[in-house]
Design a protein around this motif. Structure first.
Motif, mmCIF file in Angstrom:
data_model
loop_
_atom_site.group_PDB
_atom_site.id
_atom_site.type_symbol
_atom_site.label_atom_id
_atom_site.label_comp_id
_atom_site.label_asym_id
_atom_site.label_seq_id
_atom_site.Cartn_x
_atom_site.Cartn_y
_atom_site.Cartn_z
ATOM 1 N N GLU A 226 31.871 46.873 93.720
ATOM 2 C CA GLU A 226 32.463 48.127 93.643
ATOM 3 C C GLU A 226 33.792 48.356 94.038
ATOM 4 O O GLU A 226 34.803 48.951 93.414
ATOM 5 C CB GLU A 226 31.216 48.588 94.129
ATOM 6 C CG GLU A 226 31.520 50.332 94.232
ATOM 7 C CD GLU A 226 31.963 50.761 92.709
ATOM 8 O OE1 GLU A 226 32.805 51.842 92.684
ATOM 9 O OE2 GLU A 226 30.591 50.269 91.733
ATOM 10 N N GLN A 227 34.050 47.313 95.596
ATOM 11 C CA GLN A 227 35.067 47.365 95.748
ATOM 12 C C GLN A 227 36.349 46.529 95.156
ATOM 13 O O GLN A 227 37.818 47.313 95.223
ATOM 14 C CB GLN A 227 35.683 46.732 97.044
ATOM 15 C CG GLN A 227 34.859 47.467 98.836
ATOM 16 C CD GLN A 227 34.944 46.975 99.325
ATOM 17 O OE1 GLN A 227 35.035 45.466 99.759
ATOM 18 N NE2 GLN A 227 34.922 47.485 100.861
ATOM 19 N N ASN A 228 36.192 46.383 94.012
ATOM 20 C CA ASN A 228 37.087 45.376 93.390
ATOM 21 C C ASN A 228 37.262 46.715 91.599
ATOM 22 O O ASN A 228 37.778 45.291 90.896
ATOM 23 C CB ASN A 228 36.943 44.178 92.584
ATOM 24 C CG ASN A 228 37.108 43.276 93.925
ATOM 25 O OD1 ASN A 228 38.503 42.477 94.343
ATOM 26 N ND2 ASN A 228 36.268 43.171 95.143
ATOM 27 N N LYS A 229 37.029 47.489 91.924
ATOM 28 C CA LYS A 229 37.234 47.796 90.190
ATOM 29 C C LYS A 229 38.254 48.693 90.444
ATOM 30 O O LYS A 229 39.075 49.162 90.950
ATOM 31 C CB LYS A 229 35.522 49.410 90.193
ATOM 32 C CG LYS A 229 34.331 47.902 89.692
ATOM 33 C CD LYS A 229 33.333 49.093 89.215
ATOM 34 C CE LYS A 229 31.378 48.414 89.197
ATOM 35 N NZ LYS A 229 30.961 49.115 89.241
ATOM 36 N N ARG A 230 38.346 49.497 89.159
ATOM 37 C CA ARG A 230 39.194 49.975 88.835
ATOM 38 C C ARG A 230 40.131 51.573 90.030
ATOM 39 O O ARG A 230 40.963 51.453 89.459
ATOM 40 C CB ARG A 230 40.373 49.709 87.627
ATOM 41 C CG ARG A 230 40.187 48.849 86.560
ATOM 42 C CD ARG A 230 40.493 49.073 85.313
ATOM 43 N NE ARG A 230 40.729 48.021 84.442
ATOM 44 C CZ ARG A 230 40.277 48.011 83.237
ATOM 45 N NH1 ARG A 230 40.180 48.736 82.155
ATOM 46 N NH2 ARG A 230 40.679 45.927 81.791
ATOM 47 N N ARG A 231 38.898 51.622 89.700
ATOM 48 C CA ARG A 231 38.609 53.219 90.690
ATOM 49 C C ARG A 231 38.883 52.921 92.173
ATOM 50 O O ARG A 231 39.563 53.574 92.597
ATOM 51 C CB ARG A 231 37.512 53.722 90.418
ATOM 52 C CG ARG A 231 36.250 53.510 90.918
ATOM 53 C CD ARG A 231 34.707 53.926 90.770
ATOM 54 N NE ARG A 231 33.652 53.877 90.630
ATOM 55 C CZ ARG A 231 33.277 53.361 89.898
ATOM 56 N NH1 ARG A 231 33.424 53.160 88.348
ATOM 57 N NH2 ARG A 231 32.229 52.392 90.004
ATOM 58 N N ASN A 232 39.059 51.567 92.271
ATOM 59 C CA ASN A 232 39.738 51.612 93.526
ATOM 60 C C ASN A 232 40.681 50.464 93.780
ATOM 61 O O ASN A 232 40.585 49.780 94.876
ATOM 62 C CB ASN A 232 38.236 50.836 94.587
ATOM 63 C CG ASN A 232 37.080 51.624 95.043
ATOM 64 O OD1 ASN A 232 37.213 52.631 94.538
ATOM 65 N ND2 ASN A 232 35.599 51.344 94.937
ATOM 66 N N ALA A 233 41.147 50.392 92.968
ATOM 67 C CA ALA A 233 43.029 50.389 92.634
ATOM 68 C C ALA A 233 42.676 47.993 92.632
ATOM 69 O O ALA A 233 43.399 46.791 93.148
ATOM 70 C CB ALA A 233 43.568 49.505 93.957
ATOM 71 N N GLY A 234 40.908 47.910 91.795
ATOM 72 C CA GLY A 234 40.963 46.296 91.497
ATOM 73 C C GLY A 234 40.936 45.985 90.014
ATOM 74 O O GLY A 234 41.545 46.888 89.550
ATOM 75 N N PHE A 235 40.557 45.213 89.934
ATOM 76 C CA PHE A 235 40.819 44.522 88.714
ATOM 77 C C PHE A 235 39.495 44.800 87.360
ATOM 78 O O PHE A 235 39.907 44.702 86.191
ATOM 79 C CB PHE A 235 40.972 42.642 88.459
ATOM 80 C CG PHE A 235 42.747 42.598 88.924
ATOM 81 C CD1 PHE A 235 43.887 42.653 88.051
ATOM 82 C CD2 PHE A 235 42.397 42.579 90.176
ATOM 83 C CE1 PHE A 235 45.089 42.502 88.204
ATOM 84 C CE2 PHE A 235 44.344 42.748 90.373
ATOM 85 C CZ PHE A 235 45.445 42.317 89.519
ATOM 86 N N LEU A 236 38.164 45.339 87.939
ATOM 87 C CA LEU A 236 37.131 45.310 86.903
ATOM 88 C C LEU A 236 36.791 46.462 86.687
ATOM 89 O O LEU A 236 37.126 46.918 87.550
ATOM 90 C CB LEU A 236 35.911 44.768 88.070
ATOM 91 C CG LEU A 236 36.009 43.469 88.848
ATOM 92 C CD1 LEU A 236 34.672 43.461 90.013
ATOM 93 C CD2 LEU A 236 36.074 42.133 88.155
ATOM 94 N N PRO A 237 36.259 46.082 85.512
ATOM 95 C CA PRO A 237 36.489 47.917 85.313
ATOM 96 C C PRO A 237 35.152 48.411 85.005
ATOM 97 O O PRO A 237 34.706 48.064 86.113
ATOM 98 C CB PRO A 237 36.224 47.230 83.422
ATOM 99 C CG PRO A 237 35.756 45.820 83.573
ATOM 100 C CD PRO A 237 36.630 45.139 84.312
ATOM 101 N N ASP A 238 35.325 49.817 85.995
ATOM 102 C CA ASP A 238 34.908 50.416 86.203
ATOM 103 C C ASP A 238 32.687 50.936 85.811
ATOM 104 O O ASP A 238 32.233 50.791 86.404
ATOM 105 C CB ASP A 238 35.268 52.186 86.479
ATOM 106 C CG ASP A 238 35.918 52.158 86.960
ATOM 107 O OD1 ASP A 238 36.804 51.117 87.633
ATOM 108 O OD2 ASP A 238 37.249 52.818 86.682
#
Length: 283
Positions: A226-238
Protein backbone atom coordinates in the motif's frame (compact mmCIF):
# COMPACT_ATOMS: atom_id res chain seq x y z
CA UNK A 1 14.07 -3.14 -21.33
CA UNK A 2 12.18 -2.79 -24.66
CA UNK A 3 8.41 -2.83 -24.66
CA UNK A 4 7.22 -6.38 -24.81
CA UNK A 5 4.20 -8.28 -26.10
CA UNK A 6 2.70 -10.97 -23.93
CA UNK A 7 1.79 -14.32 -25.44
CA UNK A 8 0.73 -17.33 -23.34
CA UNK A 9 3.20 -16.81 -20.51
CA UNK A 10 6.04 -15.58 -22.71
CA UNK A 11 7.21 -12.10 -23.64
CA UNK A 12 8.42 -11.14 -27.10
CA UNK A 13 11.32 -8.67 -27.09
CA UNK A 14 13.65 -7.41 -29.78
CA UNK A 15 16.13 -10.04 -28.57
CA UNK A 16 13.65 -12.93 -28.73
CA UNK A 17 11.33 -14.75 -26.34
CA UNK A 18 11.67 -14.44 -22.57
CA UNK A 19 9.37 -15.73 -19.85
CA UNK A 20 8.02 -13.72 -16.92
CA UNK A 21 10.03 -16.00 -14.62
CA UNK A 22 13.22 -15.05 -16.43
CA UNK A 23 12.35 -11.37 -16.23
CA UNK A 24 11.72 -11.54 -12.48
CA UNK A 25 14.80 -13.63 -11.81
CA UNK A 26 16.98 -11.25 -13.80
CA UNK A 27 15.71 -8.42 -11.62
CA UNK A 28 16.51 -10.46 -8.51
CA UNK A 29 20.00 -11.19 -9.81
CA UNK A 30 20.51 -7.53 -10.71
CA UNK A 31 19.62 -6.41 -7.20
CA UNK A 32 21.77 -9.12 -5.66
CA UNK A 33 24.77 -8.14 -7.82
CA UNK A 34 24.38 -4.49 -6.79
CA UNK A 35 24.32 -5.42 -3.09
CA UNK A 36 27.38 -7.63 -3.44
CA UNK A 37 29.27 -4.93 -5.35
CA UNK A 38 28.52 -2.39 -2.62
CA UNK A 39 28.90 -4.89 0.23
CA UNK A 40 25.43 -4.19 1.63
CA UNK A 41 22.23 -6.00 2.63
CA UNK A 42 23.38 -9.62 2.91
CA UNK A 43 20.06 -10.53 4.53
CA UNK A 44 18.21 -9.23 1.46
CA UNK A 45 20.47 -11.30 -0.78
CA UNK A 46 19.66 -14.36 1.30
CA UNK A 47 15.96 -13.90 0.50
CA UNK A 48 16.76 -13.40 -3.18
CA UNK A 49 18.67 -16.70 -3.15
CA UNK A 50 15.62 -18.46 -1.73
CA UNK A 51 13.41 -17.15 -4.52
CA UNK A 52 15.97 -18.04 -7.16
CA UNK A 53 16.37 -21.56 -5.76
CA UNK A 54 12.61 -22.16 -5.72
CA UNK A 55 11.76 -20.53 -9.02
CA UNK A 56 9.66 -23.43 -10.29
CA UNK A 57 7.24 -22.88 -7.41
CA UNK A 58 6.84 -19.24 -8.40
CA UNK A 59 6.10 -19.57 -12.11
CA UNK A 60 2.41 -18.68 -11.80
CA UNK A 61 3.15 -15.84 -9.37
CA UNK A 62 5.73 -14.38 -11.74
CA UNK A 63 3.27 -14.56 -14.64
CA UNK A 64 0.69 -12.66 -12.61
CA UNK A 65 3.26 -10.11 -11.45
CA UNK A 66 4.35 -9.44 -14.99
CA UNK A 67 0.78 -9.19 -16.26
CA UNK A 68 -0.10 -6.61 -13.62
CA UNK A 69 3.16 -4.68 -13.30
CA UNK A 70 5.17 -5.29 -16.46
CA UNK A 71 3.73 -2.30 -18.32
CA UNK A 72 4.32 0.11 -15.42
CA UNK A 73 7.83 1.63 -15.28
CA UNK A 74 9.89 0.27 -12.37
CA UNK A 75 6.82 -1.29 -10.72
CA UNK A 76 7.94 -4.92 -11.05
CA UNK A 77 11.42 -4.16 -9.74
CA UNK A 78 10.00 -2.13 -6.86
CA UNK A 79 7.63 -4.91 -5.84
CA UNK A 80 10.39 -7.51 -5.80
CA UNK A 81 12.67 -5.16 -3.85
CA UNK A 82 9.96 -4.57 -1.27
CA UNK A 83 9.20 -8.28 -0.99
CA UNK A 84 12.89 -9.00 -0.34
CA UNK A 85 13.21 -6.19 2.20
CA UNK A 86 10.06 -7.16 4.06
CA UNK A 87 11.15 -10.80 4.27
CA UNK A 88 14.65 -9.77 5.39
CA UNK A 89 13.71 -7.20 7.99
CA UNK A 90 10.27 -8.32 9.17
CA UNK A 91 10.64 -12.09 9.38
CA UNK A 92 9.51 -13.79 12.57
CA UNK A 93 12.88 -13.40 14.27
CA UNK A 94 13.00 -9.66 13.61
CA UNK A 95 9.37 -9.28 14.62
CA UNK A 96 10.11 -11.14 17.85
CA UNK A 97 12.95 -8.70 18.52
CA UNK A 98 10.61 -5.77 17.88
CA UNK A 99 8.08 -7.16 20.35
CA UNK A 100 10.87 -7.63 22.87
CA UNK A 101 11.93 -4.01 22.37
CA UNK A 102 8.37 -2.85 22.99
CA UNK A 103 8.07 -4.90 26.17
CA UNK A 104 11.45 -3.65 27.37
CA UNK A 105 10.45 -0.04 26.74
CA UNK A 106 7.29 -0.55 28.79
CA UNK A 107 9.37 -2.02 31.64
CA UNK A 108 11.86 0.85 31.47
CA UNK A 109 9.11 3.47 31.62
CA UNK A 110 7.64 1.74 34.66
CA UNK A 111 11.07 1.72 36.32
CA UNK A 112 11.64 5.40 35.51
CA UNK A 113 8.25 6.25 37.01
CA UNK A 114 9.06 4.30 40.16
CA UNK A 115 12.62 5.56 40.61
CA UNK A 116 11.72 9.18 39.80
CA UNK A 117 8.94 9.09 42.39
CA UNK A 118 11.40 7.69 44.95
CA UNK A 119 13.93 10.39 44.12
CA UNK A 120 11.22 13.02 44.52
CA UNK A 121 10.41 11.71 47.99
CA UNK A 122 14.09 11.64 48.97
CA UNK A 123 14.73 15.17 47.70
CA UNK A 124 11.68 16.50 49.53
CA UNK A 125 12.90 14.81 52.71
CA UNK A 126 16.36 16.32 52.21
CA UNK A 127 14.84 19.77 51.72
CA UNK A 128 12.90 19.34 54.93
CA UNK A 129 16.08 18.45 56.81
CA UNK A 130 17.85 21.47 55.33
CA UNK A 131 15.06 23.70 56.57
CA UNK A 132 14.50 22.33 60.07
CA UNK A 133 17.79 20.80 61.15
CA UNK A 134 21.14 22.36 61.93
CA UNK A 135 22.74 20.69 58.89
CA UNK A 136 23.15 21.47 55.24
CA UNK A 137 24.51 19.45 52.32
CA UNK A 138 26.39 21.00 49.47
CA UNK A 139 23.88 19.99 46.79
CA UNK A 140 22.08 21.71 43.96
CA UNK A 141 18.86 23.47 44.88
CA UNK A 142 17.95 25.36 41.67
CA UNK A 143 16.86 23.53 38.47
CA UNK A 144 19.16 25.80 36.45
CA UNK A 145 22.08 24.46 38.48
CA UNK A 146 21.42 21.06 36.94
CA UNK A 147 21.15 22.50 33.43
CA UNK A 148 24.37 24.47 33.86
CA UNK A 149 26.27 21.44 35.07
CA UNK A 150 24.81 19.09 32.47
CA UNK A 151 25.69 21.52 29.64
CA UNK A 152 29.26 22.05 30.81
CA UNK A 153 30.65 20.61 27.58
CA UNK A 154 27.92 21.89 25.27
CA UNK A 155 29.48 24.63 23.15
CA UNK A 156 26.19 25.81 21.69
CA UNK A 157 24.65 26.15 25.14
CA UNK A 158 27.48 28.38 26.31
CA UNK A 159 27.37 30.48 23.13
CA UNK A 160 23.62 30.97 22.77
CA UNK A 161 21.67 30.09 25.91
CA UNK A 162 23.76 30.38 29.06
CA UNK A 163 23.78 34.18 29.37
CA UNK A 164 20.05 34.47 28.72
CA UNK A 165 19.26 31.90 31.41
CA UNK A 166 21.62 33.61 33.82
CA UNK A 167 19.77 36.89 33.22
CA UNK A 168 16.43 35.24 33.91
CA UNK A 169 17.78 33.60 37.05
CA UNK A 170 18.97 36.96 38.33
CA UNK A 171 15.65 38.62 37.54
CA UNK A 172 13.41 35.99 39.13
CA UNK A 173 14.18 34.43 42.48
CA UNK A 174 13.62 30.81 43.43
CA UNK A 175 9.89 31.08 44.04
CA UNK A 176 9.32 31.59 40.32
CA UNK A 177 10.95 28.31 39.35
CA UNK A 178 9.89 24.68 39.83
CA UNK A 179 11.94 22.78 42.35
CA UNK A 180 14.19 19.91 41.38
CA UNK A 181 11.77 17.61 43.18
CA UNK A 182 8.85 18.97 41.17
CA UNK A 183 10.72 18.25 37.95
CA UNK A 184 11.31 14.68 39.08
CA UNK A 185 7.65 14.27 39.96
CA UNK A 186 6.67 15.38 36.45
CA UNK A 187 9.23 12.94 35.02
CA UNK A 188 7.69 10.15 37.07
CA UNK A 189 4.15 10.94 35.98
CA UNK A 190 5.23 11.30 32.35
CA UNK A 191 6.80 7.85 32.35
CA UNK A 192 3.88 6.31 34.22
CA UNK A 193 1.25 7.60 31.78
CA UNK A 194 3.20 7.16 28.57
CA UNK A 195 1.84 4.83 25.91
CA UNK A 196 4.30 2.87 23.83
CA UNK A 197 3.41 2.96 20.14
CA UNK A 198 5.07 2.04 16.87
CA UNK A 199 6.97 4.83 15.14
CA UNK A 200 6.07 3.70 11.62
CA UNK A 201 3.27 1.75 9.84
CA UNK A 202 5.40 -1.35 9.19
CA UNK A 203 6.32 -1.77 12.85
CA UNK A 204 2.68 -1.26 13.78
CA UNK A 205 1.53 -3.91 11.32
CA UNK A 206 4.20 -6.41 12.33
CA UNK A 207 3.55 -6.16 16.07
CA UNK A 208 -0.15 -5.42 16.40
CA UNK A 209 -1.09 -9.00 17.25
CA UNK A 210 -0.97 -10.23 20.83
CA UNK A 211 1.34 -13.08 19.84
CA UNK A 212 3.78 -13.33 16.98
CA UNK A 213 2.50 -15.29 13.98
CA UNK A 214 2.90 -15.67 10.25
CA UNK A 215 -0.13 -13.41 9.87
CA UNK A 216 1.99 -10.52 11.14
CA UNK A 217 4.28 -10.88 8.15
CA UNK A 218 1.40 -10.83 5.69
CA UNK A 219 -0.03 -7.72 7.37
CA UNK A 220 3.36 -6.04 7.06
CA UNK A 221 3.58 -7.00 3.39
CA UNK A 222 0.08 -5.60 2.79
CA UNK A 223 1.15 -2.28 4.32
CA UNK A 224 4.37 -2.28 2.30
CA UNK A 225 2.43 -2.75 -0.93
CA UNK A 226 0.00 0.00 0.00
CA UNK A 227 2.78 2.44 0.85
CA UNK A 228 4.39 1.87 -2.54
CA UNK A 229 1.32 2.65 -4.60
CA UNK A 230 1.10 5.77 -6.73
CA UNK A 231 -1.31 7.52 -4.40
CA UNK A 232 1.48 7.36 -1.83
CA UNK A 233 4.15 8.55 -4.28
CA UNK A 234 5.21 5.01 -5.15
CA UNK A 235 5.49 3.06 -8.40
CA UNK A 236 2.80 0.39 -7.97
CA UNK A 237 -0.56 1.09 -9.66
CA UNK A 238 -3.31 1.97 -7.21
CA UNK A 239 -5.45 -0.99 -8.29
CA UNK A 240 -2.63 -3.51 -7.89
CA UNK A 241 -3.72 -6.59 -5.98
CA UNK A 242 -2.17 -10.05 -6.12
CA UNK A 243 -4.26 -13.20 -5.95
CA UNK A 244 -4.26 -15.21 -2.75
CA UNK A 245 -2.39 -18.04 -4.47
CA UNK A 246 0.44 -15.81 -5.68
CA UNK A 247 0.86 -14.20 -2.29
CA UNK A 248 0.95 -17.60 -0.63
CA UNK A 249 3.65 -18.85 -3.01
CA UNK A 250 5.80 -15.74 -2.76
CA UNK A 251 5.71 -15.64 1.04
CA UNK A 252 6.29 -19.39 1.39
CA UNK A 253 9.46 -19.13 -0.69
CA UNK A 254 10.65 -15.75 0.62
CA UNK A 255 10.49 -16.96 4.22
CA UNK A 256 11.64 -20.47 3.31
CA UNK A 257 8.83 -21.98 5.36
CA UNK A 258 9.06 -25.54 6.53
CA UNK A 259 6.77 -28.06 4.79
CA UNK A 260 4.41 -28.12 7.77
CA UNK A 261 4.20 -24.30 7.71
CA UNK A 262 3.54 -23.76 4.01
CA UNK A 263 0.53 -21.49 3.50
CA UNK A 264 -2.02 -21.77 0.71
CA UNK A 265 -4.55 -19.50 -0.97
CA UNK A 266 -7.24 -20.41 1.56
CA UNK A 267 -5.05 -19.16 4.42
CA UNK A 268 -4.43 -15.84 2.66
CA UNK A 269 -8.11 -15.48 1.82
CA UNK A 270 -9.12 -15.94 5.46
CA UNK A 271 -6.43 -13.49 6.59
CA UNK A 272 -7.57 -10.86 4.11
CA UNK A 273 -11.16 -11.30 5.23
CA UNK A 274 -10.17 -10.78 8.87
CA UNK A 275 -8.23 -7.66 7.92
CA UNK A 276 -11.20 -6.28 6.00
CA UNK A 277 -13.40 -6.83 9.03
CA UNK A 278 -10.81 -5.26 11.33
CA UNK A 279 -10.11 -2.06 9.40
CA UNK A 280 -13.15 -1.85 7.18
CA UNK A 281 -11.11 -1.51 3.96
CA UNK A 282 -9.80 -3.96 1.35
CA UNK A 283 -6.67 -5.88 2.35
Amino acid sequence: MPAWLECKGTVMTEQGTITPSQICERLLQKGKAYNIEHNILPSVNAVADRLLARGTELTDAYVELHEKLGSHPSALEVFLDQLLSTAAFWNRERTREARSDRERLQIINAEIAKISASLYSLIEERNDLHNRSSFRSDTYYHPLDLIEKAAAKNYLYHCHIRDSLATLRGRYDLKYWPSIGDCLLVLSRDAATSKVSASDPLTEAATQGKRGSLADFFKTLFVTIEQNKRRNAGFLPDDFRLTDASLASLVTCALDLDPDEVVDSAYVKRLRQRERERVGTPA
